[in-house]
Scaffold this motif. Structure first.
Motif, PDB file in Angstrom:
ATOM      1  N   GLU A 104      -8.095  -5.375   1.871  1.00 54.52           N
ATOM      2  CA  GLU A 104      -6.505  -5.888   1.463  1.00 54.52           C
ATOM      3  C   GLU A 104      -5.672  -5.182   2.267  1.00 54.52           C
ATOM      4  OE1 GLU A 104      -6.109  -6.343  -2.683  1.00 54.52           O
ATOM      5  OE2 GLU A 104      -7.472  -8.139  -2.778  1.00 54.52           O
ATOM      6  N   PRO A 105      -4.597  -5.806   2.736  1.00 48.95           N
ATOM      7  CA  PRO A 105      -4.318  -7.189   3.005  1.00 48.95           C
ATOM      8  C   PRO A 105      -4.629  -7.923   4.237  1.00 48.95           C
ATOM      9  CG  PRO A 105      -2.522  -5.887   3.978  1.00 48.95           C
ATOM     10  CD  PRO A 105      -3.536  -5.153   3.311  1.00 48.95           C
ATOM     11  N   TRP A 106      -5.862  -7.098   4.818  1.00 50.50           N
ATOM     12  CA  TRP A 106      -6.270  -7.788   5.955  1.00 50.50           C
ATOM     13  C   TRP A 106      -7.365  -8.790   5.854  1.00 50.50           C
ATOM     14  CZ3 TRP A 106      -3.737  -6.199  10.304  1.00 50.50           C
ATOM     15  CH2 TRP A 106      -3.104  -5.239  10.046  1.00 50.50           C
ATOM     16  N   ASP A 107      -7.536  -9.209   4.613  1.00 51.92           N
ATOM     17  CA  ASP A 107      -8.351 -10.520   4.370  1.00 51.92           C
ATOM     18  C   ASP A 107      -7.527 -11.706   4.480  1.00 51.92           C
ATOM     19  OD1 ASP A 107      -6.969  -9.983   2.066  1.00 51.92           O
ATOM     20  OD2 ASP A 107      -8.389 -10.030   0.565  1.00 51.92           O
ATOM     21  N   ASP A 108      -6.278 -11.699   4.848  1.00 49.21           N
ATOM     22  CA  ASP A 108      -5.430 -12.645   4.891  1.00 49.21           C
ATOM     23  C   ASP A 108      -5.331 -13.130   6.175  1.00 49.21           C
ATOM     24  OD1 ASP A 108      -3.090 -14.720   4.991  1.00 49.21           O
ATOM     25  OD2 ASP A 108      -2.592 -13.966   2.940  1.00 49.21           O
ATOM     26  N   ALA A 109      -5.872 -14.319   6.712  1.00 44.33           N
ATOM     27  CA  ALA A 109      -5.646 -14.515   8.229  1.00 44.33           C
ATOM     28  C   ALA A 109      -4.431 -14.851   8.784  1.00 44.33           C
ATOM     29  CB  ALA A 109      -6.287 -15.942   8.292  1.00 44.33           C
ATOM     30  N   ARG A 110      -3.447 -14.930   7.882  1.00 43.07           N
ATOM     31  CA  ARG A 110      -1.960 -14.993   8.432  1.00 43.07           C
ATOM     32  C   ARG A 110      -1.447 -13.686   8.804  1.00 43.07           C
ATOM     33  NH1 ARG A 110       0.665 -17.877   3.366  1.00 43.07           N
ATOM     34  NH2 ARG A 110      -0.809 -16.244   2.140  1.00 43.07           N
ATOM     35  N   LEU A 111      -1.877 -12.443   8.178  1.00 38.42           N
ATOM     36  CA  LEU A 111      -1.481 -11.100   8.412  1.00 38.42           C
ATOM     37  C   LEU A 111      -2.238 -10.799   9.992  1.00 38.42           C
ATOM     38  CD1 LEU A 111       0.021  -8.589   7.913  1.00 38.42           C
ATOM     39  CD2 LEU A 111      -2.325  -7.853   6.695  1.00 38.42           C
ATOM     40  N   ARG A 112      -3.285 -11.330   9.978  1.00 44.88           N
ATOM     41  CA  ARG A 112      -4.219 -10.968  11.285  1.00 44.88           C
ATOM     42  C   ARG A 112      -3.487 -11.898  12.475  1.00 44.88           C
ATOM     43  NH1 ARG A 112      -8.513 -11.916   7.625  1.00 44.88           N
ATOM     44  NH2 ARG A 112      -9.119 -13.911   8.672  1.00 44.88           N
ATOM     45  N   ARG A 113      -3.148 -12.972  12.133  1.00 43.49           N
ATOM     46  CA  ARG A 113      -2.574 -13.853  13.260  1.00 43.49           C
ATOM     47  C   ARG A 113      -1.343 -13.082  13.655  1.00 43.49           C
ATOM     48  NH1 ARG A 113      -4.184 -18.523  10.223  1.00 43.49           N
ATOM     49  NH2 ARG A 113      -2.150 -19.089   9.805  1.00 43.49           N
ATOM     50  N   ALA A 114      -0.629 -12.731  12.591  1.00 44.46           N
ATOM     51  CA  ALA A 114       0.842 -11.987  12.833  1.00 44.46           C
ATOM     52  C   ALA A 114       0.475 -10.721  13.795  1.00 44.46           C
ATOM     53  CB  ALA A 114       1.566 -11.570  11.367  1.00 44.46           C
ATOM     54  N   VAL A 115      -0.501  -9.777  13.354  1.00 48.56           N
ATOM     55  CA  VAL A 115      -0.578  -8.799  14.471  1.00 48.56           C
ATOM     56  C   VAL A 115      -0.739  -9.422  15.699  1.00 48.56           C
ATOM     57  CG1 VAL A 115      -1.894  -6.724  14.681  1.00 48.56           C
ATOM     58  CG2 VAL A 115      -0.975  -7.155  12.474  1.00 48.56           C
ATOM     59  N   ASN A 116      -1.664 -10.168  15.971  1.00 47.73           N
ATOM     60  CA  ASN A 116      -1.992 -10.739  17.191  1.00 47.73           C
ATOM     61  C   ASN A 116      -1.024 -11.121  18.205  1.00 47.73           C
ATOM     62  OD1 ASN A 116      -4.439 -11.755  19.267  1.00 47.73           O
ATOM     63  ND2 ASN A 116      -3.583 -13.657  18.688  1.00 47.73           N
ATOM     64  N   HIS A 117       0.150 -11.523  17.271  1.00 47.05           N
ATOM     65  CA  HIS A 117       1.476 -11.928  18.263  1.00 47.05           C
ATOM     66  C   HIS A 117       2.005 -10.755  18.332  1.00 47.05           C
ATOM     67  CE1 HIS A 117       1.573 -16.367  18.152  1.00 47.05           C
ATOM     68  NE2 HIS A 117       1.304 -16.429  16.668  1.00 47.05           N
ATOM     69  N   LEU A 118       1.567  -9.632  18.067  1.00 54.45           N
ATOM     70  CA  LEU A 118       2.224  -8.216  18.254  1.00 54.45           C
ATOM     71  C   LEU A 118       1.567  -7.475  19.546  1.00 54.45           C
ATOM     72  CD1 LEU A 118       3.466  -6.972  14.652  1.00 54.45           C
ATOM     73  CD2 LEU A 118       4.734  -8.243  16.354  1.00 54.45           C
ATOM     74  N   VAL A 119       0.383  -8.312  20.074  1.00 60.44           N
ATOM     75  CA  VAL A 119      -0.132  -7.660  21.270  1.00 60.44           C
ATOM     76  C   VAL A 119       0.505  -7.990  22.410  1.00 60.44           C
ATOM     77  CG1 VAL A 119      -2.588  -7.442  22.238  1.00 60.44           C
ATOM     78  CG2 VAL A 119      -2.525  -7.689  19.678  1.00 60.44           C
ATOM     79  N   PRO A 120       1.048  -7.166  23.116  1.00 59.78           N
ATOM     80  CA  PRO A 120       1.858  -7.506  24.192  1.00 59.78           C
ATOM     81  C   PRO A 120       0.835  -7.679  25.498  1.00 59.78           C
ATOM     82  CG  PRO A 120       2.189  -5.218  23.834  1.00 59.78           C
ATOM     83  CD  PRO A 120       1.275  -5.833  22.648  1.00 59.78           C
ATOM     84  N   ARG A 121       0.158  -8.721  25.560  1.00 66.75           N
ATOM     85  CA  ARG A 121      -0.787  -8.821  26.562  1.00 66.75           C
ATOM     86  C   ARG A 121      -0.321  -8.666  28.040  1.00 66.75           C
ATOM     87  NH1 ARG A 121      -2.627 -11.664  22.329  1.00 66.75           N
ATOM     88  NH2 ARG A 121      -4.837 -11.408  21.563  1.00 66.75           N
ATOM     89  N   GLU A 122       0.750  -9.382  28.238  1.00 68.64           N
ATOM     90  CA  GLU A 122       1.383  -9.330  29.483  1.00 68.64           C
ATOM     91  C   GLU A 122       1.879  -7.912  30.120  1.00 68.64           C
ATOM     92  OE1 GLU A 122       2.550 -13.424  31.563  1.00 68.64           O
ATOM     93  OE2 GLU A 122       4.058 -12.441  30.144  1.00 68.64           O
ATOM     94  N   ASN A 123       2.381  -7.329  29.128  1.00 76.46           N
ATOM     95  CA  ASN A 123       2.986  -5.846  29.337  1.00 76.46           C
ATOM     96  C   ASN A 123       1.729  -4.921  29.504  1.00 76.46           C
ATOM     97  OD1 ASN A 123       5.833  -5.916  29.586  1.00 76.46           O
ATOM     98  ND2 ASN A 123       5.945  -6.513  27.240  1.00 76.46           N
ATOM     99  N   ILE A 124       0.613  -5.073  28.686  1.00 74.13           N
ATOM    100  CA  ILE A 124      -0.434  -4.264  28.776  1.00 74.13           C
ATOM    101  C   ILE A 124      -1.066  -4.505  30.154  1.00 74.13           C
ATOM    102  CG2 ILE A 124      -2.982  -4.113  28.213  1.00 74.13           C
ATOM    103  CD1 ILE A 124      -2.144  -4.846  25.418  1.00 74.13           C
ATOM    104  N   ALA A 125      -1.183  -5.659  30.820  1.00 76.11           N
ATOM    105  CA  ALA A 125      -1.768  -6.052  31.963  1.00 76.11           C
ATOM    106  C   ALA A 125      -0.641  -5.476  32.982  1.00 76.11           C
ATOM    107  CB  ALA A 125      -1.864  -7.446  32.273  1.00 76.11           C
ATOM    108  N   GLU A 126       0.798  -5.478  32.867  1.00 78.98           N
ATOM    109  CA  GLU A 126       1.354  -4.944  34.018  1.00 78.98           C
ATOM    110  C   GLU A 126       1.799  -3.452  33.708  1.00 78.98           C
ATOM    111  OE1 GLU A 126       2.766  -6.361  36.518  1.00 78.98           O
ATOM    112  OE2 GLU A 126       1.107  -7.962  36.017  1.00 78.98           O
TER     113      GLU A 126
END
Length: 657
Positions: free
Chosen positions: A394-416
């Motif tokens: 807990e609280p990572w068993d809640d998919a909404r929390l995992r989706r939230a962190v996924n939105h905090l992964v700055p993929r384009e900035n990582i690539a650039e």
């Protein structure tokens, strides 16, 4: 149904842990968490930097024979024993020595290799319960560990080793009995080329294939081998049958993925096929191991009795290359120096101490790319980096929390900002090499799933707010991200993600780094899932779309490679099995693609893991190396470049030796 395959096969890839694809650029990664738009397009973060690259055209009439190719490798060879190694650098070294029944081109088309032909003989519409009458019962402890030293080929799908004191399993002896009775999923028949010699003079026969398959039992690759293979059986001296447990859409590619051993070496205990154990590797490949100094170097020389050279490439019936194409690799010797530090590899290349290397930091790639004295061969890889959430804590068993962190992964900035545009942000969970059977429409898939994976702090805040309102959890949430220390790109990528989590105000995110071997032992420990950490690792997939969902998420890969946080979702298991182990998807590729589309949507909703980017396979070389083309898998980079008739690929050295 009988289907012949007289043409198109490879070195079938198995999943391999990637220490890294290259160190990060050192441009400022702090304070650049701003929007996703725009900057990625300029430098080609959607893959343009690799995708626009022109490959060197060669004329085999200009080919020069002989010489010594000097390679700087990124890591030591952990093992020369194919079933007992899981890292890409070890597989790279083994690729000079060992061969398999089939080979493939860069698009994944299969071609007979040690086998001159193969055919699908029979497919039966069965599931794994068909083996019930052949199964034996074995005990299971509270952690689900089975009390047997035999390879478990099939476990009864109705038995749960954690819940049940005993479970029913099929072991090799009973698997053979089932085949005797005609009980199996698929049967493939391979007709071996006659006259192929191992380095010790032994002739390759069907018995070598059988003994090799047996040596994969309870090995480090047993889970990846016996998720499909049921049994191997010699029909006659040069004919061998491989049986699949159930109808398997990937059986044609996965079943023959064995590095064939000589008889003497098939007798060795696991891990003993290694010069450190007094056993130099003996295969049928074009090079023999001549010297090895642990953590320092290894050297190889051409095998003078190499079967293609003896028979001539024209003896391969599917070969359609030019008349001048050579009858084997033309470079006499290979010297491989182990140079773990990327700056030292770069310096060695610039100082003409080596001819080719990989894994350089992306800023250095830019410098070599601008020089007339060097060339880069690069292609989008079948590899990816991912982080995985501790879903059982807990609280990572809640998919909404995992989706939230996924939105905090700055993929384009990582690539650039980390990779300088040499990688492609992972807007979906599947790279281009696996799209053919992995989605019905790649563009539509990206359009549908990209909003789930874009950097969006506002949406993350909304989702975390919902979790707080519904569960009453307090923030900031303490969490530790973990990664191997000897890969600067991953470390800096994790720093970016941790920074984004901190800036959301909902997390206190720390970062811990570990030495590679320590880290691998740590995250593959089944107990790791209870610690509540977010690990990051790199993984090499295959042409099979399953390798981009199953390895990370199937319950059978807990403690194996690479369900690190104990994801156990029966519905997801069912979906993944249904996209591969079903006679309907064998007969209907469109249906298979539709089922994978369903899986990608399921993963977007549950977001157990976040794939950050798809990498590249690259090699940087001086201009003396002619004709080098990269393939998508780093573990076969050099063996592919040296000699691959299926692509009319070969390299030579244009210099005086």
């Amino acid at each position: 149904m009988t289907r012949s395959h007289e043409s198109p096969d490879h070195d079938v890839n198995r999943r391999r842990l990637l220490r890294g694809m290259g160190a990060a650029g050192v441009v400022g990664v702090s304070g650049c968490l701003g929007g996703d738009g725009g900057e990625g397009e300029e430098n080609g973060s959607d893959g343009g930097r690799v995708g626009d690259r022109e490959e060197q055209e060669v004329d085999f009439a200009d080919l020069q024979e002989g010489g010594t190719l000097r390679i700087a490798a990124t890591a030591n060879v952990d093992s020369f024993d194919p079933p007992y190694s899981t890292d890409a650098q070890s597989t790279q070294a083994q690729g000079f020595v060992f061969e398999q029944l089939v080979t493939s081109d860069r698009d994944g088309n299969l071609y007979p290799w040690l086998a001159e032909a193969y055919e699908e003989v029979e497919t039966n519409d069965v599931d794994r319960t068909v083996y019930e009458e052949y199964m034996v019962s074995v005990g299971a402890n509270e952690e689900g560990v089975l009390d047997t030293e035999e390879q478990v080929i099939v476990r009864h799908p109705d038995d749960d080793p954690i819940e049940d004191d005993e479970v029913r399993v099929l072991t090799p002896e009973e698997a053979a009995a089932a085949v005797d009775d005609g009980v199996f999923g698929m049967q493939f028949r391979y007709r071996l080329r006659e006259g192929i010699q191992f380095h010790d003079g032994e002739e390759l026969t069907a018995e070598n294939v059988v003994r090799t398959a047996e040596r994969y039992e309870n090995s480090d690759l047993s889970a990846q081998t016996y998720d499909s293979l049921l049994h191997a059986r010699a029909v006659d001296e040069y004919t061998v049958d491989l049986y699949a447990q159930v109808p398997d859409a990937e059986a044609e590619r996965e079943l023959p993925g064995l590095s064939i051993h000589s008889t003497e070496q098939a007798e060795l205990e696991g891990g003993e096929l290694d010069p450190r154990q007094g056993n130099d590797p003996i295969g049928t490949g074009p090079y023999t191991l001549e010297a090895f100094e642990d953590e320092q170097y290894y050297e190889l020389a051409k095998f003078e009795e190499y079967w293609v050279e003896r028979a001539g490439v024209d003896s391969i019936d599917w070969f359609d290359g030019p008349e001048e194409y050579p009858d084997g690799p033309v470079i006499d010797e290979i010297q491989v120096e182990i140079v773990e530090d990327d700056a030292s590899r770069s310096a060695a290349l610039q100082n003409d101490e080596v001819d080719v290397t990989t894994g350089l930091e992306t800023q250095t790639l830019d410098q070599f790319d601008d020089s007339e004295n060097f060339r880069i061969a690069a292609v989008e890889a079948g590899s990816y980096d991912y982080v995985q959430y501790p879903v059982n804590v807990e609280p990572w068993d809640d998919a909404r929390l995992r989706r939230a962190v996924n939105h905090l992964v700055p993929r384009e900035n990582i690539a650039e900002n980390v990779f300088n545009g040499w990688v492609r942000p992972a807007w979906t969970d599947i790279p281009s090499i696996a799209e053919e059977s992995g989605t019905t429409d790649p563009e539509a898939l990206e359009e549908r799933l990209r909003p789930y994976n874009e950097y969006d702090p506002e949406r993350a805040d909304e989702l975390i707010g919902e979790v707080i309102d519904d569960t009453g959890i307090e923030t900031p949430i303490e969490v530790r991200l973990e990664v191997n220390a000897d890969n600067n790109d991953r470390v800096q990528m994790l720093e970016l993600i941790a920074e984004a989590m901190e800036q959301s105000g909902h997390f206190e995110a720390s970062l811990e780094t570990y030495e590679w071997n320590t880290y691998i032992a740590r995250v593959l420990d089944p107990e790791y899932q209870n610690d509540g950490h977010i690990p990051c690792i790199g993984l090499s997939g295959t042409f099979n779309p399953e390798s981009f969902c199953n390895a990370l998420h199937h319950s059978e890969n807990v403690g194996q490679c690479c369900n690190l946080n104990g994801i156990n979702d029966p519905e997801l298991d069912r979906l993944m099995d249904g996209a591969r182990y079903d006679i309907e998807v064998i007969e209907d590729e469109q249906l298979r693609a539709e089922r994978y589309d369903e899986i990608w949507q399921y993963l977007a909703d549950e977001r157990y893991s976040s794939i950050t980017h798809f990498g590249i396979t690259e090699a940087v070389m001086n201009t003396a190396v002619v004709g080098f083309r990269a393939n998508p898998f780093i573990e076969t980079l050099y063996s592919f470049a040296l000699y691959s008739p299926q692509e009319r690929q070969a390299i030579w050295l244009d210099r005086e030796e």
